[in-house]
Design a protein around this motif. Structure first.
Motif, mmCIF file in Angstrom:
data_model
loop_
_atom_site.group_PDB
_atom_site.id
_atom_site.type_symbol
_atom_site.label_atom_id
_atom_site.label_comp_id
_atom_site.label_asym_id
_atom_site.label_seq_id
_atom_site.Cartn_x
_atom_site.Cartn_y
_atom_site.Cartn_z
ATOM 1 N N ALA A 276 0.842 -1.191 0.000
ATOM 2 C CA ALA A 276 0.000 0.000 0.000
ATOM 3 C C ALA A 276 0.881 1.246 0.000
ATOM 4 O O ALA A 276 1.293 1.715 1.054
ATOM 5 N N TRP A 277 1.153 1.781 -1.189
ATOM 6 C CA TRP A 277 2.042 2.943 -1.287
ATOM 7 C C TRP A 277 1.473 4.151 -0.545
ATOM 8 O O TRP A 277 2.198 5.028 -0.104
ATOM 9 N N TRP A 278 0.142 4.213 -0.416
ATOM 10 C CA TRP A 278 -0.507 5.387 0.161
ATOM 11 C C TRP A 278 -0.483 5.385 1.697
ATOM 12 O O TRP A 278 -0.883 6.356 2.323
ATOM 13 N N ALA A 279 -0.023 4.283 2.292
ATOM 14 C CA ALA A 279 -0.087 4.164 3.752
ATOM 15 C C ALA A 279 0.694 5.276 4.448
ATOM 16 O O ALA A 279 0.369 5.665 5.568
ATOM 17 N N SER A 280 1.730 5.791 3.775
ATOM 18 C CA SER A 280 2.562 6.818 4.423
ATOM 19 C C SER A 280 2.280 8.214 3.864
ATOM 20 O O SER A 280 3.054 9.142 4.114
ATOM 21 N N LEU A 281 1.191 8.397 3.152
ATOM 22 C CA LEU A 281 0.935 9.671 2.458
ATOM 23 C C LEU A 281 0.925 10.870 3.411
ATOM 24 O O LEU A 281 1.327 11.968 3.035
ATOM 25 N N GLU A 282 0.474 10.654 4.628
ATOM 26 C CA GLU A 282 0.403 11.789 5.564
ATOM 27 C C GLU A 282 1.785 12.311 5.925
ATOM 28 O O GLU A 282 1.916 13.427 6.439
ATOM 29 N N ARG A 283 2.820 11.515 5.653
ATOM 30 C CA ARG A 283 4.188 11.962 5.959
ATOM 31 C C ARG A 283 4.933 12.460 4.720
ATOM 32 O O ARG A 283 6.086 12.869 4.806
ATOM 33 N N TRP A 284 4.302 12.397 3.554
ATOM 34 C CA TRP A 284 4.958 12.896 2.339
ATOM 35 C C TRP A 284 5.149 14.405 2.454
ATOM 36 O O TRP A 284 4.392 15.090 3.123
ATOM 37 N N ASP A 285 6.132 14.905 1.700
ATOM 38 C CA ASP A 285 6.387 16.338 1.755
ATOM 39 C C ASP A 285 6.898 16.814 0.393
ATOM 40 O O ASP A 285 7.353 16.008 -0.436
ATOM 41 N N VAL A 286 6.815 18.105 0.172
ATOM 42 C CA VAL A 286 7.396 18.721 -1.023
ATOM 43 C C VAL A 286 8.617 19.484 -0.559
ATOM 44 O O VAL A 286 8.518 20.390 0.268
ATOM 45 N N THR A 287 9.765 19.105 -1.077
ATOM 46 C CA THR A 287 11.005 19.698 -0.569
ATOM 47 C C THR A 287 11.829 20.372 -1.658
ATOM 48 O O THR A 287 12.858 20.957 -1.361
ATOM 49 N N GLY A 288 11.402 20.272 -2.895
ATOM 50 C CA GLY A 288 12.233 20.805 -3.977
ATOM 51 C C GLY A 288 11.546 21.900 -4.763
ATOM 52 O O GLY A 288 10.463 22.360 -4.404
ATOM 53 N N PRO A 289 12.168 22.291 -5.854
ATOM 54 C CA PRO A 289 11.621 23.357 -6.704
ATOM 55 C C PRO A 289 10.368 22.897 -7.435
ATOM 56 O O PRO A 289 10.044 21.713 -7.444
ATOM 57 N N PRO A 290 9.663 23.825 -8.071
ATOM 58 C CA PRO A 290 8.394 23.477 -8.706
ATOM 59 C C PRO A 290 8.554 22.452 -9.827
ATOM 60 O O PRO A 290 9.605 22.357 -10.448
ATOM 61 N N ARG A 291 7.502 21.716 -10.016
ATOM 62 C CA ARG A 291 7.440 20.814 -11.162
ATOM 63 C C ARG A 291 7.411 21.681 -12.422
ATOM 64 O O ARG A 291 6.791 22.733 -12.452
ATOM 65 N N ARG A 292 8.100 21.228 -13.450
ATOM 66 C CA ARG A 292 8.212 22.031 -14.665
ATOM 67 C C ARG A 292 6.837 22.348 -15.264
ATOM 68 O O ARG A 292 6.569 23.440 -15.705
ATOM 69 N N ARG A 293 5.936 21.369 -15.233
ATOM 70 C CA ARG A 293 4.630 21.574 -15.836
ATOM 71 C C ARG A 293 3.568 21.647 -14.761
ATOM 72 O O ARG A 293 2.643 20.886 -14.728
ATOM 73 N N ALA A 294 3.709 22.580 -13.852
ATOM 74 C CA ALA A 294 2.743 22.689 -12.756
ATOM 75 C C ALA A 294 1.573 23.599 -13.101
ATOM 76 O O ALA A 294 0.970 24.196 -12.245
ATOM 77 N N GLY A 295 1.247 23.726 -14.386
ATOM 78 C CA GLY A 295 0.141 24.588 -14.780
ATOM 79 C C GLY A 295 0.494 26.033 -14.467
ATOM 80 O O GLY A 295 1.655 26.428 -14.526
ATOM 81 N N THR A 296 -0.472 26.817 -14.085
ATOM 82 C CA THR A 296 -0.194 28.219 -13.831
ATOM 83 C C THR A 296 -0.146 28.520 -12.343
ATOM 84 O O THR A 296 -0.063 29.643 -11.942
ATOM 85 N N ALA A 297 -0.235 27.483 -11.540
ATOM 86 C CA ALA A 297 -0.270 27.715 -10.102
ATOM 87 C C ALA A 297 0.923 27.078 -9.422
ATOM 88 O O ALA A 297 0.949 25.881 -9.203
ATOM 89 N N PRO A 298 1.956 27.850 -9.127
ATOM 90 C CA PRO A 298 3.128 27.255 -8.490
ATOM 91 C C PRO A 298 2.753 26.689 -7.129
ATOM 92 O O PRO A 298 2.019 27.314 -6.381
ATOM 93 N N ASP A 299 3.243 25.529 -6.858
ATOM 94 C CA ASP A 299 2.812 24.861 -5.629
ATOM 95 C C ASP A 299 4.006 24.439 -4.814
ATOM 96 O O ASP A 299 3.935 23.600 -3.974
ATOM 97 N N SER A 300 5.112 25.045 -5.120
ATOM 98 C CA SER A 300 6.335 24.405 -4.694
ATOM 99 C C SER A 300 6.921 24.918 -3.392
ATOM 100 O O SER A 300 7.615 24.202 -2.713
ATOM 101 N N ALA A 301 6.649 26.152 -3.088
ATOM 102 C CA ALA A 301 7.397 26.750 -1.999
ATOM 103 C C ALA A 301 7.253 25.959 -0.711
ATOM 104 O O ALA A 301 6.167 25.872 -0.160
ATOM 105 N N PRO A 302 8.332 25.340 -0.255
ATOM 106 C CA PRO A 302 8.219 24.571 0.982
ATOM 107 C C PRO A 302 7.913 25.504 2.137
ATOM 108 O O PRO A 302 8.403 26.628 2.182
ATOM 109 N N ARG A 303 7.100 24.998 3.071
ATOM 110 C CA ARG A 303 6.756 25.861 4.190
ATOM 111 C C ARG A 303 7.329 25.298 5.487
ATOM 112 O O ARG A 303 7.414 24.110 5.623
#
Lengths: 336, 544
Positions: free
Chosen positions: B517-544
């Protein structure tokens, strides 16, 4: 209503007839495709709720339960009239695969396909007419031969292969455009104006593939039509009256060939919808074609039946419209 | 254009700073209510929103409660005779509508899952193990077992997911799958459903009131693609951040990109070539595979290691028997039928199948020929079949390949209409599935389980005993005897065990993925890097 020597004859006004005829044709098409898809699906090996060897064994019970819930345990002689009755009431049922109302799935899928097909048809027609007209005016020249070879060569390559190559280069290797989907995931629920650029960006590649093949077909026909028109008397007459050559070509000759192109649009539309099915799959575009392929693989009978039905009716109506447009143009031309 | 640009900028301002992960999926869930959906994808997409009482640990142990991690229940206690277990619910746990999660929700979920009207995927398993569930008070739920079994705790917590009684009690159970709750389910997990467009995408947002703390991600978007390869393509092209599974070819592509990375995800599945012991659709012994010597010879004529290496490379291993290595009952020391063409030839000779003109074997004028039905729902199986065909041809065996789509393959297996069939078994962390997959009990008209009709008293008796044995060492010994019998009897060629790798954007931190079950740890996933190249028009990358 008129009476002639005791016989009563029903007279339908021409305008009403023009509306009723395509509607009647569409209804006939609807009945035919519903019956064919109903029988065809049940002849396919496989059951929508057959336990899968890929699934854990405990799912067998659930699948058997779903089979009963959706009425597939009943004989065909009961299922078919029930289907026709439901369709007559406008009830398309629920998807076997997602349990969602089929009407919503079909509405969304056909709209998404229209977003691809409509611009592809318009761009393809415009490009094809321009190309074919130019070729017809320069028939036999080296450039005409090169263009003719290029359009023929393009048509010889399967559309899905073009889509794969284009997607592989432009989207995956060079990352200039998106490779999959219809809108960026992050803006999918944003206001329409924000979504629009993303939709356009996602549509560029699939529309290009479809428009190019349309343009090639149209160009070849337009070229032949222009060559035939150029030899006609009205062209020589216009030339003798001193009408500039470019005006003769792009106004008079084009008007003469417009009826043919309009009729061709009606023929091209079903082919374009068929081609869209493969192109949608390559680009993960959530249209009717890709939904149909997915639904057939899952034996999702209600979705397949509804998609086939609605697509066939839409194509039949569009083709009738194109045909009527061609007739009108021909009449206008005859009056001129 | 200016208007579009303005709107885009406005949206950027609204959505900036969000940590969003886009997950590309090869298919959609068939229902968004836990336990009701019959497909594997439904588990992933509902368990993101709904908590279990306790969950498997990374060891995937299913005996007793060893290694289980508290989830909705903060603790549990056993009765003296082990016939009941009482869960203490987390008093902070709430449903996404703000109502507290109570013991009655556990009782209600059990009643709903075991109601035949609902047709819950897990209902049969629960009914087989659990007699009833009661609520001594609002924060304690007690499950009463029918009998003591080593995997009784696993069967209970793996298959029972509490549901909100206050929202579902009035819903007609005959039409639960099409209810308004199914369209907009209210869960209690780390993520809440935001928007769902069936067959296109499902969006979740972080549950700020999650009892164990707010997840690190703000949004999770699951985009639906037509099949695994299309989903992998989305990640490779930069349209998505994560795909749960990559084919060997796609994995090679991902490994070349500095923006992407491979994540070992384990596997609880194995691939086989199942032999039919009876004539297709008939009851008489199969003219080829009814003979033990032929089954063994064909198995020994196939170089499984080369096949798996050729197709899967480092992403696959030779299967060892009717189990996967991730299961606690797995035994890698079992004696295998070796790849030995000389011995295979001798066995076929002794069975009367002798080489004739052209080197092909025949017996009494009948060629040694069979059709291998292949579930061609991925790219690997047809390639495996072709290589196997070449190897068997060298031994004078004429194997013809028939490629089938998934539904047609299911139909053929259920009708027992095949000579040999190549497909994948997806199991669970519990080894109990082997009983229906290869035991006599699994063979029934209309059932794809044990479709070849293998029947061994040794296998049946030892699996049955092992599943009742509470001592793990003794249970393993019994499983070992059963597995060895299945290897020697050769009801199938135990062909491959894929080592699943997921693909992810380098900017996404996932930690270790649980094998089933790959999703079992989803609550601990994080975004730590720069934006995805094709992130549409809404940057979602800035780590908080």
């Amino acid at each position: 209503m008129t009476s002639d020597a005791g016989r009563v004859q029903l007279t339908i006004p021409g305008a009403l007839l023009a509306v009723l005829r395509p509607l009647g044709r569409a209804m006939l098409v609807a009945l035919l495709v519903t019956s064919v898809s109903f029988v065809g699906l049940r002849l396919l090996p496989g059951d929508p709720f057959a336990p899968s060897p890929d699934d854990p064994p405990e799912l067998a019970h659930a699948r058997a339960q779903s089979r009963v819930q959706f009425g597939l345990d009943r004989p065909i002689s009961v299922q078919y009239p029930a289907l026709l009755g439901a369709l007559a009431r406008g009830d398309l049922g629920h998807s076997f695969a997602t349990a969602q109302p089929v009407s919503g799935i079909v509405r969304s899928a056909i709209t998404n396909t229209a977003i691809l097909v409509a611009p592809a048809l318009l761009i393809g027609l415009a490009l094809g007419v321009a190309l074919g007209t130019w070729q017809g005016a320069h028939a036999g020249s080296v450039r005409d031969k090169i263009l003719g070879g290029a359009t023929f060569g393009y048509l010889a390559v399967p559309e899905f292969l073009v889509a794969l190559i284009l997607g592989g280069l432009v989207a995956i290797r060079w990352k200039l455009l998106p490779a999959t989907g219809m809108v960026g995931a992050e803006v999918a629920t944003a206001p329409w104006l924000v979504r629009l650029p993303s939709i356009v960006e996602h549509a560029v590649l699939p529309v290009s593939v479809l428009a190019m093949s349309t343009a090639c077909v149209v160009a070849r026909h337009q070229r032949a039509a222009v060559i035939a028109a150029v030899g006609e008397g009205f062209v020589r007459g216009a030339g003798a009256r001193g009408v500039p050559a470019h005006r003769i070509l792009w106004v008079h000759v084009l008007r003469r060939t417009a009826g043919t192109i309009c009729a061709m649009a009606g023929v091209l539309l079903p082919a374009l919808v068929g081609g869209a099915a493969l192109v949608e799959r390559v680009f993960s575009w959530p249209g009717a074609g890709s939904a149909l392929v997915t639904a057939v693989a899952a034996r999702d009978y209600p979705v397949v039946q509804a998609l086939v039905l609605m697509t066939a009716v839409a194509v039949a109506l569009s083709a009738s419209l194109a045909e009527a447009g061609a007739q009108r143009l021909a009449q206008g031309e005859a009056l001129v | 254009m200016a208007l579009l640009a303005g709107a885009t900028l406005a949206c950027r301002a609204d959505m900036g700073g969000e940590k969003t992960v886009v997950i590309a999926a090869g298919g959609d869930a068939d229902a968004m209510i836990p336990m009701v959906g019959a497909q594997a994808q439904a588990r992933a997409m509902t368990e993101i929103m709904f908590e279990k009482l306790a969950d498997l640990g990374d060891s995937l142990n299913t005996v007793g409660d060893y290694g289980y991690v508290p989830r909705l229940a903060t603790s549990w206690s056993w009765s003296g005779d082990s016939m009941a277990v009482t869960f203490a619910l987390d008093p902070r746990a709430t449903w996404h509508d703000g109502r507290p999660v109570r013991a009655n929700d556990v009782v209600f979920a059990f009643q709903l899952a075991t109601d035949p009207k609902v047709g819950a995927a897990t209902g049969a398993d629960l009914r087989g193990v659990v007699d009833s569930v009661t609520a001594p008070d609002s924060t304690h739920a007690t499950a009463w077992f029918k009998a003591r079994r080593p995997d009784q705790f696993h069967q209970l917590v793996y298959n029972l997911i509490p549901l909100p009684e206050h929202l579902l009690a009035a819903v007609n159970r005959d039409s639960l799958r099409v209810s308004s709750f199914a369209a907009q389910p209210v869960g209690n997990g780390p993520f809440k459903l935001a928007i769902r467009v069936p067959r296109e995408r499902t969006e979740y947002v972080a549950n700020d009131n999650f009892a164990r703390g707010r997840p690190r991600l703000d949004r999770v978007i699951v985009t639906i693609h037509q099949g695994g390869p299309a989903a992998a393509r989305a990640v490779i092209a930069g349209d998505a951040d994560f795909v749960e599974r990559l084919s060997p070819d796609d994995a090679a592509e991902v490994s070349k990109s500095p923006e992407l990375r491979l994540i070992p995800a384990g596997s609880v599945e194995y691939g086989v070539v199942s032999f039919n012991f009876k004539r297709p659709k008939g009851s008489a012994p199969h003219p080829v595979f009814g003979d033990l010597r032929v089954r063994q010879a064909v198995t020994m004529a196939v170089d499984r290691a080369t096949l798996v290496q050729s197709v899967y490379g480092s992403l696959g291993r030779v299967a060892l028997g009717p189990f996967v290595r991730a299961q606690w009952s797995a035994d890698t020391t079992l004696s295998q039928l070796p790849f030995d063409t000389a011995a295979a030839g001798a066995m076929l000779d002794s069975a009367g199948w002798r080489r004739g003109t052209g080197g092909m074997r025949a017996r009494a004028g009948a060629p040694l020929r069979f059709v291998l039905a292949v579930a061609a729902t991925n790219r690997e199986r047809p390639r495996l079949a072709e290589l196997m065909q070449q190897q068997l041809k060298q031994q004078g065996v004429d194997m013809q390949i028939q490629l089938l789509d998934g539904a047609a393959m299911q139909a053929r297996l259920s009708a027992h209409d095949f000579d040999a069939a190549m497909f994948t078994w997806r199991t669970t962390p519990s080894p109990s599935g082997a009983q229906s997959a290869w035991g006599t009990v699994g063979y029934a008209p209309g059932s794809p389980y044990n479709a070849g009709g293998y029947s061994s008293a040794v296998f049946d008796a030892n699996v049955d005993s092992a599943l009742k044995e509470r001592d793990r060492t003794r249970a393993r010994a019994q499983f070992r005897v059963a597995y060895q019998a299945a290897i020697t009897d050769a009801p199938a060629i135990w062909l491959y065990e894929p080592s699943v790798v997921a693909g992810a954007a380098a900017r996404v931190s996932t930690g270790t993925l649980r094998q089933d079950a790959w999703w079992a740890s989803l609550e601990r996933w994080d975004v730590t890097g720069p934006p995805r190249r094709r992130a549409g028009t809404a940057p979602d990358s800035a780590p908080r």
